[in-house]
Design a protein around this motif. Structure first.
Motif, PDB file in Angstrom:
ATOM      1  N   THR B 183      42.632  44.939  37.121  1.00  0.00           N
ATOM      2  CA  THR B 183      43.576  44.053  37.779  1.00  0.00           C
ATOM      3  C   THR B 183      43.900  44.532  39.187  1.00  0.00           C
ATOM      4  O   THR B 183      44.298  43.759  40.030  1.00  0.00           O
ATOM      5  N   GLU B 185      41.788  45.889  41.219  1.00  0.00           N
ATOM      6  CA  GLU B 185      40.648  45.737  42.116  1.00  0.00           C
ATOM      7  C   GLU B 185      40.776  44.461  42.926  1.00  0.00           C
ATOM      8  O   GLU B 185      41.344  43.476  42.496  1.00  0.00           O
ATOM      9  N   GLY B 186      40.212  44.546  44.080  1.00  0.00           N
ATOM     10  CA  GLY B 186      40.109  43.313  44.845  1.00  0.00           C
ATOM     11  C   GLY B 186      41.396  42.907  45.530  1.00  0.00           C
ATOM     12  O   GLY B 186      41.433  41.892  46.216  1.00  0.00           O
ATOM     13  N   ARG B 187      42.421  43.681  45.355  1.00  0.00           N
ATOM     14  CA  ARG B 187      43.633  43.350  46.097  1.00  0.00           C
ATOM     15  C   ARG B 187      43.398  43.663  47.571  1.00  0.00           C
ATOM     16  O   ARG B 187      42.737  44.638  47.892  1.00  0.00           O
TER      17      ARG B 187
END
Lengths: 730, 188
Positions: B183, B185-187
């Motif tokens: 969750t 990741e990719g922020r």
């Protein structure tokens, strides 16, 4: 599954089915006992159910169940012979026996499994037997009926005869002649007619005048009507009616044969048809199965051919001739196959398009098109057919709940009226099974917390007895189940304060709660307003479990409460989980499906409408703050470079599960589709946010989003900012 | 050439099509092969030769389309669908942490069975079916350590050439598939 397991599963399923029938009959009897008095037919039905159970237990060597059934059978026999009154204590013991059966049938190792002590209930049954011995009194003479009739009556028939006389009914001997080829039809018709006028006590074969092609019967009928009325009702040249009076034997009556041996060989056996009437009136109840059978079985029934054969099938142990038990997993396999056939069909469509490119094949492609269309229709029917097979009435669960209500209202000494409607509403078997626990918790809460004690109710100007309504109805492609009570309702300020005290929310958050948000706190894990756990509820697990279970079924739960007036819980569920309607969306070039039953709406939002609360994106939708989740960011997907759409507009799919709502930001909405869900293997099963996979034509596999999980994540992300959601307890 | 060749497999391999078909199963073909546990299918991954016991392999298929599954480890290419069965498809060179090479037309998916579920393993090339006598097998050398060692069951010699026999349960360990803290990741 080994053969032994299979046998055990069959036994459990069938035994549970019988016990469910028995329990339903008892509830009905209880209602009648309070009113006009129990119907003999119903007592017979209960007796028959337990008798079948005894036979079944003997067949499978289940000694404890067989023993209990045997004792019960004795008690029920006394009831039907009038040696015992159907009083409250008797009913209590009978209901207790149902609970013990339930424990005996529970799988080993689970709660309630293993060693079950049947001795207490057996003791109480024996005590009933002793009481019966005391109550047996002297009997009037029945000689005026005629020795030749009396001598062939069974004990039960004699008891019914006495009951009829006691009730001041007239006694008639109906002499009927039937064509040997049509006796079954004729007798059934006659029985039907007579039932409107009284009770058929027995059938006696009549020897005189019997010819080769006709059978004559004497039927003993107890009725309030006069001779003239009965004669008019049965108007038929082959039927003659005589009245029997205590003054003397009916002079004109031709004496029936001295005994049964003289009966013509084709005559029906006298006793069983009488005993079986109870079921012929309620054939619609027969296809029902036991509530949450551990063996995950659906009972499939075709239309009842007619009342007569329904009767014989229930009465015998071989039984249920129109019914096949099917393991739900086998249906799943069929369902999958149908789904795959659908894909084959789609591929055929592709082939057809290819064919059309070749001009010389116009005839062939036209023919192919016709065939494909035909196949499409049949496939749709097949799919619907398999879905229908999985459907069972919600009434199965309601029956169980009725028992819970009965027990709790006794235990807590609160009088409760349970009103059930929509029991015939059908739902997927799996869903019905999963529903029983949540509904049980809700009913417990209603009785324990909701309904006030009688004195308090009277002081408030309410009826002393509480009312709980259980409603089920279909609404579009969903089923709504409502549980409503007329108790004290919920005080939102109190709920808020308890939540603060239990550290479910901070004091600051609490200050800004709306009443609706506060009431929703009851779904928080660990919430309970009672300080000490009662035996029934108050351990603070109830509503949390309810919410989780409902969410797992892709359902939503809402609560409305009116302080002092009562509370209504409303559960919305999809009709089935095997095939679902999905919204197909695209995010960063990847395609996903969202179960349509958790989609509330899809909207288009301008980027300038998006605000932030502590760094989290939100929009305001009709006055409510809606947290936004970027699906591509959540899944770490690289956004596509080419931006072919208006960068200032976003598609937002508003999804909601249980009481939470979140907006998923996606790139494209591709449309709706029926999809067959396939489980992911164990390697990928635990990926958060992914619930399964499905196929979308051309062998393309598409992932199905786990909306519940995503909403939880969204709520967690933005908890500090504003929400009353699950953030603080995690 | 001590490795005994299987004519049928050869023929099928040469045709470039799925080596085992449903029909083969029905005619008991597979059972016949399965009875000899010392047969191995060899294949090439990033230049090295690996083997899997033949009974572990259910089918050899051409590379098919997969659907990317977010929040999973990088060696998982995605899930694929073979005749209605959904299965995870693994890039074996990434799983073994080898330097990936460009996959050509010879690339195949080995469909294996583990815990009653199918998995796809993408390899660069399927080579042969060999029979290795037990005496030609050696345990993995004690000196071979590191992360890759756990995936190796034994070493076999075929014509003096080394074949690394893979350990399926370790390769398909479910706990490795889900990327932890996905969750976050990719922020931005």
């Amino acid at each position: 599954m080994t053969a032994i397991d299979q046998n055990a599963a069959e036994f459990i399923a069938e035994a549970q089915e019988i016990i469910e029938t028995f329990s339903r009959t008892l509830l009905e009897l209880e209602a009648q006992a309070r009113g006009s008095g129990p119907e003999p037919d119903l007592i017979n039905a209960a007796f028959r159910a337990i008798h079948s159970l005894k036979g079944l237990a003997g067949l499978f060597g289940a000694a404890a169940i067989g023993g209990l059934a045997h004792s019960l059978e004795n008690t029920l026999d006394s009831l039907r012979l009038g040696k015992l009154d159907l009083s409250r204590p008797v009913l209590d013991v009978l209901f207790e026996a149902i609970e013990v059966f339930g424990r005996l049938l529970a799988p080993q190792g689970e709660e309630g499994g293993g060693e079950v002590d049947t001795e207490p209930v057996l003791l109480r049954l024996r005590q009933l037997g002793e009481r019966e011995a005391e109550s047996a009194g002297p009997q009037d003479s029945l000689e005026w009926v005629g020795e030749n009739i009396l001598s062939v009556l069974t004990e039960y028939e004699e008891h019914r005869l006495r009951e009829n006389i006691k009730a001041g009914r007239n006694l008639f001997r109906v002499h009927a002649k039937f064509d040997i080829m049509q006796i079954d039809v004729g007798l059934e018709q006659l029985k039907e007619k007579m039932k409107g006028y009284g009770e058929v006590i027995t059938y006696l074969p009549s020897a005189d005048g019997s010819s080769d092609d006709a059978i004559e019967l004497d039927i003993l009928l107890g009725s309030k009507g006069s001779l003239g009325e009965i004669n008019a009702a049965l108007a038929n040249p082959d039927v003659t009616v005589h009245r029997l009076t205590p003054a003397g034997e009916a002079p004109s009556a031709p004496a029936p044969a001295a005994g049964r041996p003289a009966a013509p060989p084709a005559a029906p056996k006298p006793a069983p048809p009488v005993m079986s009437e109870g079921t012929s009136r309620r054939p619609e109840q027969q296809p029902r199965t036991a509530g949450s059978t551990p063996s995950r079985t659906v009972v499939i029934s075709t239309e009842e051919p007619d009342a007569a054969s329904a009767v014989s099938s229930e009465a015998s142990l071989r039984s249920l001739s129109q019914t096949v038990r099917v393991d739900l997993r086998r249906l799943d396999v069929l369902m999958n196959l149908v789904g795959e056939l659908g894909l084959v069909q789609a591929n055929l469509g592709g082939v057809l398009d290819g064919l059309r490119q070749l001009d010389h094949s116009a005839d062939v492609s036209r023919e192919l098109q016709v065939q494909i269309r035909d196949m499409h229709r049949k496939l749709a029917l097949l799919q619907q057919g398999i879905l229908d097979v999985r459907m069972v009435p919600i009434g199965q669960v309601f029956d169980k709940l009725a028992r819970v209500v009965r027990k709790l209202s006794r235990d807590l000494d609160k009088e409760i009226r349970l009103i059930i409607s929509g029991a015939e509403t059908v739902l997927d078997k799996l869903i019905v099974e999963e529903l029983s626990d949540p509904l049980m918790h809700m009913i417990r809460n209603c009785i324990d917390h909701g309904i006030e004690p009688a004195p308090e109710r009277v002081a408030l100007g309410k009826l002393p007895g509480g009312r709980i309504e259980l409603r089920a109805f279909q609404k579009g492609n969903r089923v709504v189940i409502e549980v409503e009570d007329d108790g004290r309702g919920m005080d939102w300020t109190r709920i808020r304060d308890v939540a603060v005290r239990r550290n479910l929310i901070s004091g600051d958050d609490a200050a800004s709660l709306t009443p609706g948000e506060a009431v929703n706190l009851i779904f928080q894990p660990g919430f309970s307003t009672r300080d000490a756990a009662t035996e029934l509820s108050g351990r603070g697990v109830g509503m949390d479990i309810v919410k989780t279970n409902i969410a797992r079924l892709s359902g939503m739960i809402d609560v409305t409460t009116d302080l002092g007036r009562g509370t209504t819980f409303s559960i919305t569920l999809p009709v089935t989980l095997a095939i679902i309607q999905a919204l197909v969306i695209q995010s960063a070039g990847h395609t996903f499906c969202i179960p349509l039953n958790s989609v509330l709406e899809s909207i288009m939002v301008e980027t300038r409408e998006i605000g932030t609360i502590e760094g989290h994106e939100v929009i305001t939708l009709r006055g409510r703050t809606l947290p936004l989740l970027q699906l591509s960011r959540l899944f770490g997907l690289k956004p596509l470079n080419k931006n072919y759409r208006d960068p200032n507009r976003l598609y937002v799919v508003v999804v909601g599960l249980a009481q939470h709502r979140v907006g998923l930001v996606v790139d494209e909405l591709l449309g709706q589709q029926d999809v067959v869900i396939k489980p992911l293997g164990s390697a990928v099963r635990n990926v958060p946010g992914i619930a399964g996979a499905t196929e979308l034509g051309a062998n393309r596999t598409v992932l199905l989003l786990d909306v519940g999980r995503l909403v939880d994540e969204g709520v967690r992300q933005s908890d500090a900012a504003f929400t009353i959601g699950g953030g603080h307890v995690r | 050439m001590s490795g005994e060749r299987e004519d049928l497999w050869q023929a099928l391999l040469r045709s470039g099509e799925a080596v085992v078909t449903d029909e083969d199963y029905e005619h008991g073909y597979k059972r016949e092969v399965r009875q000899d546990l010392q047969q191995y299918v060899t294949f090439r991954v990033s230049g090295e030769v690996y083997g899997l016991a033949i009974h572990e392999i259910e089918e050899i298929s051409k590379v098919f389309q997969t659907t990317h599954v977010p929040r999973t480890a990088d060696f998982l290419l995605g899930i694929g669908n073979v005749r209605g069965r959904i299965m995870p498809v693994i890039d074996l060179s990434r799983r073994l942490r080898l330097r990936p090479v460009e996959r050509g037309r010879a690339a195949r998916v080995l469909i294996v069975h583990y815990n009653e579920e199918p998995y796809g393993l993408v390899v660069d090339e399927v080579m042969d079916v060999i029979r290795i006598p037990p005496e030609a097998m050696e345990d993995k050398p004690g000196g071979l350590t590191g992360a890759r060692a756990e995936y190796i069951r034994a070493l076999g010699r075929n014509d003096g050439e080394l074949v690394i026999i893979l350990q399926l349960p370790a390769l398909l360990d479910a706990k490795d598939f889900v990327k932890l803290a996905a969750t976050e990741e990719g922020r931005p």
